[in-house]
Design a protein around this motif. Structure first.
Motif, short mmCIF file in Angstrom:
data_model
loop_
_atom_site.label_atom_id
_atom_site.label_comp_id
_atom_site.label_asym_id
_atom_site.label_seq_id
_atom_site.Cartn_x
_atom_site.Cartn_y
_atom_site.Cartn_z
N SER A 121 -5.84 -3.72 -7.84
CA SER A 121 -6.28 -2.34 -7.60
C SER A 121 -5.30 -1.34 -8.20
N VAL A 122 -4.01 -1.60 -8.02
CA VAL A 122 -3.00 -0.66 -8.53
C VAL A 122 -2.97 -0.68 -10.07
N ILE A 123 -3.17 -1.83 -10.67
CA ILE A 123 -3.25 -1.90 -12.14
C ILE A 123 -4.40 -1.04 -12.62
N TYR A 124 -5.53 -1.15 -11.97
CA TYR A 124 -6.70 -0.35 -12.34
C TYR A 124 -6.39 1.14 -12.21
N ILE A 125 -5.76 1.53 -11.11
CA ILE A 125 -5.42 2.95 -10.88
C ILE A 125 -4.42 3.44 -11.91
N ALA A 126 -3.40 2.63 -12.19
CA ALA A 126 -2.36 3.03 -13.15
C ALA A 126 -2.93 3.27 -14.53
N LEU A 127 -3.79 2.37 -14.98
CA LEU A 127 -4.36 2.50 -16.32
C LEU A 127 -5.37 3.65 -16.38
N ALA A 128 -6.01 3.94 -15.25
CA ALA A 128 -7.01 5.01 -15.23
C ALA A 128 -6.36 6.39 -15.17
N ILE A 129 -5.28 6.53 -14.39
CA ILE A 129 -4.67 7.84 -14.18
C ILE A 129 -3.69 8.21 -15.29
N VAL B 138 0.83 -1.21 0.00
CA VAL B 138 0.00 0.00 0.00
C VAL B 138 0.86 1.26 0.00
N ILE B 139 1.75 1.38 0.98
CA ILE B 139 2.58 2.58 1.08
C ILE B 139 3.55 2.66 -0.11
N PRO C 211 3.28 1.63 -3.40
CA PRO C 211 2.68 2.24 -4.60
C PRO C 211 2.16 3.66 -4.36
N ALA C 212 1.72 3.96 -3.13
CA ALA C 212 1.26 5.33 -2.84
C ALA C 212 2.42 6.32 -2.97
N LEU C 213 3.59 5.95 -2.46
CA LEU C 213 4.77 6.79 -2.59
C LEU C 213 5.15 6.94 -4.06
N ALA C 214 5.13 5.83 -4.81
CA ALA C 214 5.47 5.89 -6.23
C ALA C 214 4.51 6.79 -7.00
N LEU C 215 3.22 6.72 -6.66
CA LEU C 215 2.22 7.54 -7.34
C LEU C 215 2.49 9.03 -7.12
N VAL C 216 2.79 9.40 -5.88
CA VAL C 216 3.09 10.80 -5.57
C VAL C 216 4.34 11.26 -6.32
N MET C 217 5.37 10.44 -6.33
CA MET C 217 6.61 10.80 -7.01
C MET C 217 6.40 10.94 -8.52
N LEU C 218 5.63 10.02 -9.11
CA LEU C 218 5.37 10.07 -10.55
C LEU C 218 4.65 11.37 -10.93
N MET C 219 3.72 11.78 -10.09
CA MET C 219 3.01 13.03 -10.35
C MET C 219 3.92 14.23 -10.19
N LEU C 220 4.77 14.22 -9.17
CA LEU C 220 5.70 15.33 -8.95
C LEU C 220 6.72 15.44 -10.08
N VAL D 26 4.10 1.39 -15.90
CA VAL D 26 4.99 0.27 -15.57
C VAL D 26 5.57 0.46 -14.17
N ILE D 27 6.07 1.64 -13.88
CA ILE D 27 6.70 1.90 -12.58
C ILE D 27 5.70 1.75 -11.45
N LEU D 28 4.51 2.33 -11.62
CA LEU D 28 3.51 2.27 -10.56
C LEU D 28 3.08 0.82 -10.30
N ILE D 29 2.82 0.07 -11.35
CA ILE D 29 2.41 -1.33 -11.18
C ILE D 29 3.52 -2.14 -10.53
N ALA D 30 4.75 -1.92 -10.96
CA ALA D 30 5.88 -2.65 -10.37
C ALA D 30 6.05 -2.32 -8.89
N SER D 31 5.75 -1.08 -8.51
CA SER D 31 5.91 -0.67 -7.11
C SER D 31 4.92 -1.38 -6.19
N ALA D 32 3.90 -2.02 -6.77
CA ALA D 32 2.90 -2.72 -5.97
C ALA D 32 3.21 -4.19 -5.79
#
Length: 307
Positions: free
Chosen positions: A298-306, A232-233, A235-244, A254-260
């Motif tokens: 869940s993370v795959i769904y989020i990655a493809l959606a965002i 959980v933490i 992929p959440a960290l990876a998501l924040v970093m990817l956006m920044l 790829v990075i977000l899914i791998a982080s999960a």
């Protein structure tokens, strides 16, 4: 909800079936897990890595940025894990194991098949995943060993031994052949393609066999927290970093899914050799692997959606 179920049925469930097959067969036949690991490291993965890099359209500046991203991600993950461990008052040795289980996620045996199914064997997506695999292997067998073996000798030898592994040369040659547009003789390319096609089923089977060899008698609360931190933490960290960093598209996905991915078996293997409490690492690996069927979907769904 329908998309989540589709992702689970088409990606996670097939992977789970193969892993479960390896698990059951290992319990029944007691295969030599060391030989299975060598088969993956010395035979299948080098050919897979070479062909994935050889056939992809690589932006080398992008790959450098990905590696820098992974280094920063590992550094921030390290800090977060140490803060969590300190808050939970975990002992010194288990703090290292807690941290390592979060730093060394299963980008290879688990992440590669997920990538292959999500992106439908896209060479570009797989080239990014290959860099994650290489980074994780080098990181695990360098810092992972150093962090636990302060009282042992031969750490430099253990680190240098990575550069004698076929995986390293599969990476180096794949990049060289790609960059200079060097042709591979047809018979060799065909042989490597056959080996690559065997990779998915084999590494997932080996993952199941490796998990079957992990033994523990209890589940400590902090190990359960360690599993949740990884799933959980992480992929959440990876998501924040990817956006920044304004990363997007296939690279960010790829990075977000791998982080999960769950904690890698490597963290347990290293702990068995260098730690006084290897069972603790095994607890985190087992729990994170079992729970990942829900969290990875869940993370795959989020990655493809965002992205």
């Amino acid at each position: 909800m329908n998309e989540f179920i589709f992702i689970f049925n088409s990606i996670i469930l097939p992977i789970g079936i193969i892993v479960a097959t390896g698990y059951v067969i290992q319990l029944k036949l007691r295969l030599d897990r060391s030989t299975l690991a060598k088969l993956s490291i010395h035979y299948v993965m080098p050919a897979f890595i070479f062909m994935s890099l050889y056939e992809s359209s690589i932006d080398f500046s992008l790959l450098l940025n990905v590696m820098l991203f992974l280094i920063l991600y590992a550094f921030l993950s390290f800090i977060l894990c140490r803060l969590i461990a300190r808050f939970m008052n975990i002992g010194k040795d288990r703090t290292v194991l807690f941290t390592n289980a979060n730093l060394f996620y299963n980008a290879g045996n688990y992440g590669v098949p997920v990538n292959d199914l999500v992106f439908r064997s896209d060479p570009y997506a797989m080239s990014i995943q290959v860099m994650l695999v290489v980074f994780q292997n080098m990181f695990a067998f360098s810092y992972g060993i150093f962090s636990l073996s302060a009282k042992n000798v031969g750490r430099t030898k253990a680190l240098l031994s990575y550069f004698r592994m076929p995986i390293f040369y599969g990476l180096a040659l794949g990049l060289i052949f790609n960059y200079f547009h060097l042709p591979v003789p047809a018979p060799i390319e065909t042989a490597l393609e056959y080996i690559r096609n065997a990779m998915i089923g084999l590494v997932l089977f080996i993952l199941g066999a490796q998990i079957a060899g992990i033994k523990f008698k209890r589940l400590r609360w902090s190990a359960f927290v360690g599993a949740l931190a990884r799933l959980v933490i992480g992929p959440a960290l990876a998501l924040v970093m990817l956006m920044l960093f304004n990363m997007e598209g296939v690279v960010a996905q790829v990075i977000l899914i791998a982080s999960a991915m769950p904690a890698g078996v490597n963290s347990s293997i290293i702990a068995q050799e260098y730690s006084d409490d290897p069972e603790y690492a095994a607890e985190i690996v087992m729990m994170s692997t079992l729970l990942s069927s829900v969290t990875v979907s869940s993370v795959i769904y989020i990655a493809l959606a965002i992205f």
